[in-house]
Design an enzyme around this catalytic site. Structure first.
Site, PDB file in Angstrom:
ATOM      1  N   CYS A  82       0.775  -0.917   0.038  1.00  0.00           N
ATOM      2  CA  CYS A  82      -0.114  -0.108   0.192  1.00  0.00           C
ATOM      3  C   CYS A  82       0.946   1.248  -0.103  1.00  0.00           C
ATOM      4  O   CYS A  82       0.210   1.916   0.374  1.00  0.00           O
ATOM      5  CB  CYS A  82      -0.641  -0.107   1.375  1.00  0.00           C
ATOM      6  SG  CYS A  82      -0.013  -0.185   2.553  1.00  0.00           S
ATOM      7  N   GLU A 121      -6.895  -6.841   1.780  1.00  0.00           N
ATOM      8  CA  GLU A 121      -7.286  -5.585   3.060  1.00  0.00           C
ATOM      9  C   GLU A 121      -6.204  -4.469   2.322  1.00  0.00           C
ATOM     10  O   GLU A 121      -5.719  -4.985   2.139  1.00  0.00           O
ATOM     11  CB  GLU A 121      -6.784  -6.665   3.646  1.00  0.00           C
ATOM     12  CG  GLU A 121      -6.392  -5.423   5.587  1.00  0.00           C
ATOM     13  CD  GLU A 121      -4.839  -5.547   5.463  1.00  0.00           C
ATOM     14  OE1 GLU A 121      -4.331  -5.388   6.496  1.00  0.00           O
ATOM     15  OE2 GLU A 121      -3.833  -6.203   5.007  1.00  0.00           O
ATOM     16  N   ARG A 168      -5.970   0.413  14.683  1.00  0.00           N
ATOM     17  CA  ARG A 168      -5.280   0.300  13.494  1.00  0.00           C
ATOM     18  C   ARG A 168      -7.007   0.366  12.467  1.00  0.00           C
ATOM     19  O   ARG A 168      -7.439  -0.657  12.422  1.00  0.00           O
ATOM     20  CB  ARG A 168      -4.779  -1.385  13.116  1.00  0.00           C
ATOM     21  CG  ARG A 168      -3.746  -1.311  11.666  1.00  0.00           C
ATOM     22  CD  ARG A 168      -3.628  -3.049  11.629  1.00  0.00           C
ATOM     23  NE  ARG A 168      -1.833  -3.563  10.903  1.00  0.00           N
ATOM     24  CZ  ARG A 168      -0.684  -2.413  10.353  1.00  0.00           C
ATOM     25  NH1 ARG A 168      -0.432  -1.703  11.959  1.00  0.00           N
ATOM     26  NH2 ARG A 168       0.157  -3.009  10.324  1.00  0.00           N
ATOM     27  N   ARG A 170      -8.155  -0.858   8.975  1.00  0.00           N
ATOM     28  CA  ARG A 170      -7.599  -0.942   7.359  1.00  0.00           C
ATOM     29  C   ARG A 170      -9.228  -0.735   6.407  1.00  0.00           C
ATOM     30  O   ARG A 170     -10.588  -1.025   7.337  1.00  0.00           O
ATOM     31  CB  ARG A 170      -7.110  -2.186   7.265  1.00  0.00           C
ATOM     32  CG  ARG A 170      -5.892  -2.190   7.897  1.00  0.00           C
ATOM     33  CD  ARG A 170      -4.766  -1.807   7.291  1.00  0.00           C
ATOM     34  NE  ARG A 170      -2.858  -1.404   7.370  1.00  0.00           N
ATOM     35  CZ  ARG A 170      -2.782  -0.376   8.016  1.00  0.00           C
ATOM     36  NH1 ARG A 170      -3.360   0.763   8.084  1.00  0.00           N
ATOM     37  NH2 ARG A 170      -1.278  -0.472   8.299  1.00  0.00           N
TER      38      ARG A 170
END
Ligand SMILES: C[S@@+](CC[C@H](N)C(=O)[O-])C[C@H]1O[C@@H](n2cnc3c(N)ncnc32)[C@H](O)[C@@H]1O
Length: 409
Positions: A82, A121, A168, A170
């Site tokens: 990413c 993801e 986190r 995502r």
């Protein structure tokens, strides 16, 4: 379907596999690929093999080369790299950037294999990238799924909202092919009830909603189209599409509905709870001589800095908590964790009260991996790196359970 033949791309140290296998023994991993382009040593792959065995179906090769070997499968999973989606880099090249190109490797596999289900993801920013044309990259991903006969749903999930120890965030993407029952049910609903059904679907029935229940939603929403009537082809999407995507959405037959949803929050695990309680090795404690560097990294800044061309500008940033509060979930862990820097966590050791960095085991716990998962012979710095790359395993387990239901298994 007798079991779910699963392929794992960009496997890292196996977060997807660990999470799905914990959900059900119906997930049969038939092939996996993991290759770290910037390194000669392949520590993540070695870790994967240490846990899941040496097998000719575990491949350590650039996916661009290995993709022709992907066998038939029902479910494709992967956390694709990413870096290029960073909106922190102002001139982010997005999906056309060097690493973003990896999306097209997934695209090729979908074209060739058409698995029934796909779970991906990525960072939360993927739905907004690139900075100069918000939503373009994600629109291209949606168009790409649409062209191959998939419906898509997405959610931006903060792991701490669903009972984990790390904040986190995502983006999870779940796609299902028009051969599946859930595609057909969604298609019927949208066909007869339109946008209202898309909304209800997101609030109640989506795979990601089953996994991560929601309590309410924003008043505003966006509706857009990604089909041939709106855009002739992919280059047309790339050239013109600008869309605002909220933290939840669904795409069916080229129509996109997106809205901000609020999670049914579950109590997060406080950082203090995952810290090692016994004595930890002295090397984790901050040395006196390094303290000024830490204080500087964590502190507020208002200082003159020089650009490459010699011009001067004022750099400003606020202070961050130092040490970390232990009564709430942690911030996001990055691949640079434990190096002296603003984003690394520094905690007061529960036994001695002295300041130290997190241990590799604590990083594994933040992602819900078993203690010592990455203790497979890699250098310690790589254990942090692998955890900075990995996903929060219990989130995948929840998706796996919802997927089993959706697949009628
Ligand atoms: C975001 S991480 C995924 C981590 C994984 N989900 C886990 O739990 O550990 C992306 C992974 O893709 C790998 N990767 C990057 N470029 C690749 C390529 N061209 N082919 C195969 N794997 C690649 C990286 O080494 C990294 O481990």
């Amino acid at each position: 379907m007798e079991g779910i033949r699963t392929v794992e791309l960009f496997a890292g140290v196996g977060g997807f596999r660990l999470g799905l296998e914990a959900a059900s023994d119906k997930f049969h991993f038939v092939w996996a690929d993991q290759w770290e382009p910037s390194m000669r040593e392949q520590y993540a792959f070695e870790c994967y093999q240490a846990h899941f065995g040496n097998s000719e179906n575990h491949v350590c090769q650039d996916i661009a080369k290995a993709k022709s070997d992907v066998p038939d499968h029902d479910l494709l999973v992967g956390g694709f790299p990413c870096q290029d989606y960073s909106i922190m880099k102002k001139n982010s090249a997005g999906i056309e950037g060097a690493k973003g190109v990896l999306w097209w490797q997934i695209d090729d596999i979908l074209k060739e294999k058409r698995p029934l289900f796909v779970v991906l993801e990525n960072v939360d920013r993927i739905i907004r990238s690139p900075a100069h044309q918000r939503g373009r990259d994600f629109s291209m991903i949606l168009r790409s799924f649409y062209e191959k006969g998939y419906a898509v749903e997405w959610r931006v999930i903060n792991a701490a909202d669903y009972g984990n120890a790390q904040r986190r965030r995502r983006t999870f993407i779940v796609a299902y092919h028009n051969k599946t029952r859930c595609f057909q049910d969604l298609a019927d609903g949208v066909c007869t009830k339109g946008l209202k059904y898309m909304h209800r679907y997101l609030m109640e029935h989506a795979v990601l909603t089953k996994a991560f229940p929601v309590s309410s939603h924003s008043r505003t929403y966006t509706e857009s189209w990604i089909d041939e009537l709106a855009y002739i082809d992919m280059p047309d999407v790339a050239a013109k599409q600008k869309a605002y995507f909220y933290n939840a959405g669904v795409m069916m037959n080229g129509r996109i509905y997106s809205v901000d949803v609020c999670p049914c929050r579950e109590r997060a695990i406080p950082l203090g709870k995952i810290l090692e309680k016994g004595p930890v090795d002295p090397r984790f404690f901050i040395r006196k001589e390094d303290m000024p560097q830490w204080v500087y990294a964590k502190g507020a800044k208002h200082e003159k800095r020089k650009r490459r061309d010699g011009s001067v500008y004022w750099f400003n940033e606020g202070a961050v908590r130092f040490p970390e509060p232990l009564d709430g979930p942690s911030r996001t862990m990055l691949t640079s964790e434990a190096q002296v820097g603003r984003t690394s966590h520094v905690v007061a050791d529960p036994m001695t009260g002295r300041l130290r960095t997190l241990t590799p085991i604590e990083c594994e716990r933040l992602n819900g991996f078993p203690d010592g998962w990455t203790n497979t012979g890699m250098p310690e710095k790589m254990r942090y790196f692998c955890m900075g790359n990995a996903l929060v395993v219990p989130l995948v387990t929840r998706i796996g359970l919802a997927l089993i239901e959706a697949a009628g298994q």
